[in-house]
Scaffold this active site. Structure first.
Site, PDB file in Angstrom:
ATOM      1  N   GLU A   1       0.312  -9.502  -1.152  1.00 18.60           N
ATOM      2  CA  GLU A   1      -1.151  -9.883  -0.934  1.00 18.60           C
ATOM      3  C   GLU A   1      -1.537  -9.979  -2.563  1.00 18.60           C
ATOM      4  OE1 GLU A   1      -3.063  -8.740   3.292  1.00 18.60           O
ATOM      5  OE2 GLU A   1      -1.914  -7.275   1.620  1.00 18.60           O
TER       6      GLU A   1
ATOM      7  N   GLU B   1       2.989  -5.861   8.959  1.00 14.24           N
ATOM      8  CA  GLU B   1       2.169  -4.700   8.834  1.00 14.24           C
ATOM      9  C   GLU B   1       2.105  -4.280  10.522  1.00 14.24           C
ATOM     10  OE1 GLU B   1       0.815  -5.771   4.730  1.00 14.24           O
ATOM     11  OE2 GLU B   1       1.168  -6.942   6.532  1.00 14.24           O
TER      12      GLU B   1
ATOM     13  N   GLY C   1       0.489  -5.667   0.949  1.00 15.21           N
ATOM     14  CA  GLY C   1      -0.191  -5.776   0.018  1.00 15.21           C
ATOM     15  C   GLY C   1       0.023  -6.003  -1.697  1.00 15.21           C
TER      16      GLY C   1
ATOM     17  N   ALA D   1       0.625  -1.122   0.107  1.00 12.87           N
ATOM     18  CA  ALA D   1      -0.212   0.047   0.168  1.00 12.87           C
ATOM     19  C   ALA D   1       0.422   1.520  -0.134  1.00 12.87           C
ATOM     20  CB  ALA D   1      -1.166   0.220   1.380  1.00 12.87           C
TER      21      ALA D   1
END
Length: 252
Positions: free
Chosen positions: A113, A133, A110, A60
Site C-alpha cells: 500500500e 490481509e 501495508g 503493518a
C-alpha cells in the site's frame, strides 16, 4: 529508521527499520518528519524510496495490531492507527514531485500500500508483492482496495485481494501493479538511473502532468471510509485475533 540523501533534484529516502520495515505509529511519525523536512526544498523533482532491509516493507506492525486485542476499545484504537497510515499515504500521493518506489524485497500488505501511494514502482523480478490481509482475517485497509483497483481494475484487484495471491515482480509488472521489473542485481542501478532521468525533465511540466493524471479515476472518500469501517469491524473478531496470534507465534 530513515536515511535521507539530498542529491539535488533527487532525494533518496532509505527505509531502515530492522528487520523488515514494519510500519508502526513511530515509523509513520518519523516518515512524516522526513517529509516535513523536505517541504521547503524548492528544487525537488523526485523522491526515490528504497530499503536496505531484506524486505522493502512488510506492512503493518502486527505486534502493534495484536496489542489492540487486549485493551478495551481496541477496535477504535486500531481504526485510529490506520487513519495515520491513510494520512501518510495520502500525503505521499499528493506531493507535487514524482515519487518512485524501488522494491527490492517483499512488499506485502501495508508495505505494498505504501508503494501504491507512489507514482512509479520498479521491482526486482524476484520481489514478492501482494495484499494477503484476508489470511489474517483483515482487509488491506490503508488504501489498498482503492488504489489497486484504480491502478489495475477490479479483476486484478480481486485476484490479489480476494485470492490473496502473492506474485513476483515479473508477474506484478505483467499485471500492471508495477511499471518495471528488472533483475535483482540491476535494480539499484536502474532505479537510480530512472530517478535521474525524470529529474532531468522540466520540473513544472512534471508537476502539471502529475496533477492532470490524478484527475483520471480520482479516489472517492467513501471508499477509504469503507476500509476504515471494515478494519474496525474485523479487528475485534475472534477470527482475526486467532489468525494474527497464530501468525506471530514462534515457529518451531
Amino acid at each position: 529508521m530513515f536515511k535521507v540523501e539530498d542529491l539535488g533534484a533527487v532525494v533518496r529516502i532509505t527505509l531502515q527499520r530492522a528487520p523488515v520495515n514494519a510500519i508502526s505509529t513511530e515509523f509513520i511519525a518519523g516518515f512524516m518528519q522526513v517529509l516535513d523536512g523536505l517541504a521547503s526544498k524548492t528544487d525537488l523533482s523526485v523522491i526515490h524510496l528504497r530499503s536496505d532491509q531484506k524486505a522493502f516493507c512488510a506492512g503493518a506492525d502486527l505486534a502493534q495490531v495484536q496489542s489492540c486485542f487486549a485493551i478495551e476499545g481496541g477496535a477504535d484504537v486500531m481504526r485510529q492507527n490506520i487513519t495515520h497510515f491513510h494520512a501518510l499515504f495520502d500525503r505521499l500521493e499528493a506531493l507535487p514531485c514524482v515519487t518512485l518506489a524501488e522494491i527490492g524485497g517483499s512488499a506485502l500488505g501495508g508495505g505494498f500500500e505504501l508503494a501504491l501511494a507512489c507514482d512509479l514502482r520498479m521491482a526486482s523480478s524476484s520481489a514478492k508483492l501482494g495484499l494477503p490481509e484476508a489470511k489474517l482475517g483483515l482487509i488491506p485497509g490503508a488504501g489498498g482496495t482503492q488504489r489497486l483497483t484504480r491502478l489495475c481494475g477490479p479483476g486484478i484487484a480481486a485476484r490479489i485481494i480476494l485470492g490473496c495471491d502473492v506474485v513476483d515482480g515479473a508477474t506484478a509488472c505483467q499485471l500492471g501493479m508495477v511499471q518495471w521489473a528488472v533483475a535483482p542485481e540491476k535494480l539499484a542501478q536502474e532505479a537510480e538511473a530512472l530517478a535521474q532521468r525524470i529529474a532531468s525533465q522540466s520540473a513544472p511540466a512534471l508537476q502539471v502532468a502529475k496533477r492532470c493524471i490524478a484527475q483520471v479515476g480520482t479516489l472517492a472518500p467513501s471508499g477509504f471510509s469503507a476500509e476504515l469501517d471494515g478494519i474496525h469491524s474485523l479487528v475485534s473478531t475472534v477470527e482475526a485475533q486467532t489468525r494474527i496470534q497464530a501468525f506471530l507465534a514462534p515457529r518451531n
